[in-house]
Design a protein around this motif. Structure first.
Motif, PDB file in Angstrom:
ATOM      1  N   ALA A 276       7.006   3.823  31.271  1.00  0.00           N
ATOM      2  CA  ALA A 276       6.448   2.554  31.745  1.00  0.00           C
ATOM      3  C   ALA A 276       7.154   1.369  31.079  1.00  0.00           C
ATOM      4  N   LEU A 277       7.424   1.474  29.773  1.00  0.00           N
ATOM      5  CA  LEU A 277       8.129   0.409  29.062  1.00  0.00           C
ATOM      6  C   LEU A 277       9.570   0.291  29.543  1.00  0.00           C
ATOM      7  N   LEU A 278      10.213   1.438  29.712  1.00  0.00           N
ATOM      8  CA  LEU A 278      11.622   1.448  30.134  1.00  0.00           C
ATOM      9  C   LEU A 278      11.809   0.899  31.542  1.00  0.00           C
ATOM     10  N   GLU A 279      10.812   1.120  32.393  1.00  0.00           N
ATOM     11  CA  GLU A 279      10.883   0.596  33.770  1.00  0.00           C
ATOM     12  C   GLU A 279      10.966  -0.930  33.770  1.00  0.00           C
ATOM     13  N   GLU A 280      10.355  -1.561  32.756  1.00  0.00           N
ATOM     14  CA  GLU A 280      10.392  -3.021  32.642  1.00  0.00           C
ATOM     15  C   GLU A 280      11.755  -3.517  32.154  1.00  0.00           C
ATOM     16  N   LEU A 281      12.567  -2.594  31.637  1.00  0.00           N
ATOM     17  CA  LEU A 281      13.824  -2.978  30.998  1.00  0.00           C
ATOM     18  C   LEU A 281      15.072  -2.561  31.775  1.00  0.00           C
ATOM     19  N   LYS A 282      14.909  -2.226  33.042  1.00  0.00           N
ATOM     20  CA  LYS A 282      16.066  -1.802  33.837  1.00  0.00           C
ATOM     21  C   LYS A 282      17.162  -2.868  33.792  1.00  0.00           C
ATOM     22  N   GLY A 283      18.362  -2.425  33.433  1.00  0.00           N
ATOM     23  CA  GLY A 283      19.477  -3.361  33.323  1.00  0.00           C
ATOM     24  C   GLY A 283      19.651  -3.934  31.935  1.00  0.00           C
ATOM     25  N   TYR A 284      18.719  -3.633  31.027  1.00  0.00           N
ATOM     26  CA  TYR A 284      18.800  -4.190  29.671  1.00  0.00           C
ATOM     27  C   TYR A 284      20.016  -3.640  28.926  1.00  0.00           C
ATOM     28  N   ASN A 285      20.189  -2.314  28.993  1.00  0.00           N
ATOM     29  CA  ASN A 285      21.418  -1.728  28.438  1.00  0.00           C
ATOM     30  C   ASN A 285      21.749  -0.441  29.201  1.00  0.00           C
ATOM     31  N   ALA A 286      22.896   0.127  28.871  1.00  0.00           N
ATOM     32  CA  ALA A 286      23.407   1.277  29.633  1.00  0.00           C
ATOM     33  C   ALA A 286      22.562   2.536  29.457  1.00  0.00           C
ATOM     34  N   ASP A 287      21.761   2.600  28.401  1.00  0.00           N
ATOM     35  CA  ASP A 287      20.989   3.815  28.114  1.00  0.00           C
ATOM     36  C   ASP A 287      19.620   3.867  28.789  1.00  0.00           C
TER      37      ASP A 287
END
Length: 206
Positions: free
Chosen positions: A103-114
């Motif tokens: 859920a947290l990572l879904e908010e960060l799409k495009g933040y970094n390559a990982d």
């Protein structure tokens, strides 16, 4: 004898001097007040920002996010929020709390390559959890969506295989045979088909 005019003049001078001092005092107070209005809020904001940085160093990302959010566009607060969320997601993955991490990572799409890779890791791990809980259809659906991530293609077959075994155990032989027929070359599926057929015939003859 006292000179009334002289006393009046002295009194007037003292009064005038007192007024000048009062004006100077008011001016100084005003200057201090203006500077306080200008600099105190900035000092408070900087203090809060530094406290958030300290929380990050202590890996207390949730509280740090709250402070950075309240700070709005101060310094690099917005970027700090993203980094905190990312680091928090990594901690959640480490703790095997994959649903919250995703859920947290879904908010960060495009933040970094990982980020995308970590989302896939979460999906894969969630699918394995479903598999272990006997939720074979849900697990299979997720493994299929992952396509060529890791051994997802094999895990699709594993989900089918385990579902078939559970159906044999539940004496639902026909359904088990139907599923096993789609993965004949996987593990001992061919043997399990024969076993299911034998059990079906045996139970229907008695």
């Amino acid at each position: 004898k006292n000179d009334p005019d002289r006393e009046t003049t002295l009194t007037h001078k003292k009064s005038k001097k007192g007024k000048i001092i009062a004006v100077i005092v008011v001016f100084i107070v005003a200057v201090i007040a203006v500077n306080a209005v200008r600099f105190v809020p900035g000092f408070i904001t900087e203090t809060r920002y530094n406290s958030a940085i300290k929380l990050v160093e202590e890996k207390n990302y949730t509280e740090a996010i709250e402070i950075f959010t309240a700070l709005g566009d101060y310094e690099d607060s917005e970027e700090r929020i993203k980094e905190c969320k990312y680091q928090n997601a990594l901690l959640l993955i480490e703790a095997e709390n994959f649903t919250e991490a995703k859920a947290l990572l879904e908010e960060l799409k495009g933040y970094n390559a990982d980020v995308e890779t970590k989302i896939q890791l979460c999906d894969y791990s969630i699918a394995k959890q479903y598999l272990e809980k006997g939720k074979y259809d849900k697990a299979q659906e997720m493994f299929k969506a992952l396509k060529d991530y890791g051994d997802s293609a094999e895990m699709v077959k594993e989900a089918s295989y385990r579902k078939a075994l559970s159906l044999i155990e539940a004496k639902k032989y026909e359904q088990a045979i139907e599923i096993l027929s789609t993965i004949k070359k996987y593990s001992d599926s061919a043997e399990k088909i024969n076993e299911a057929k034998y059990l079906y015939v045996t139970e229907n003859l008695t």
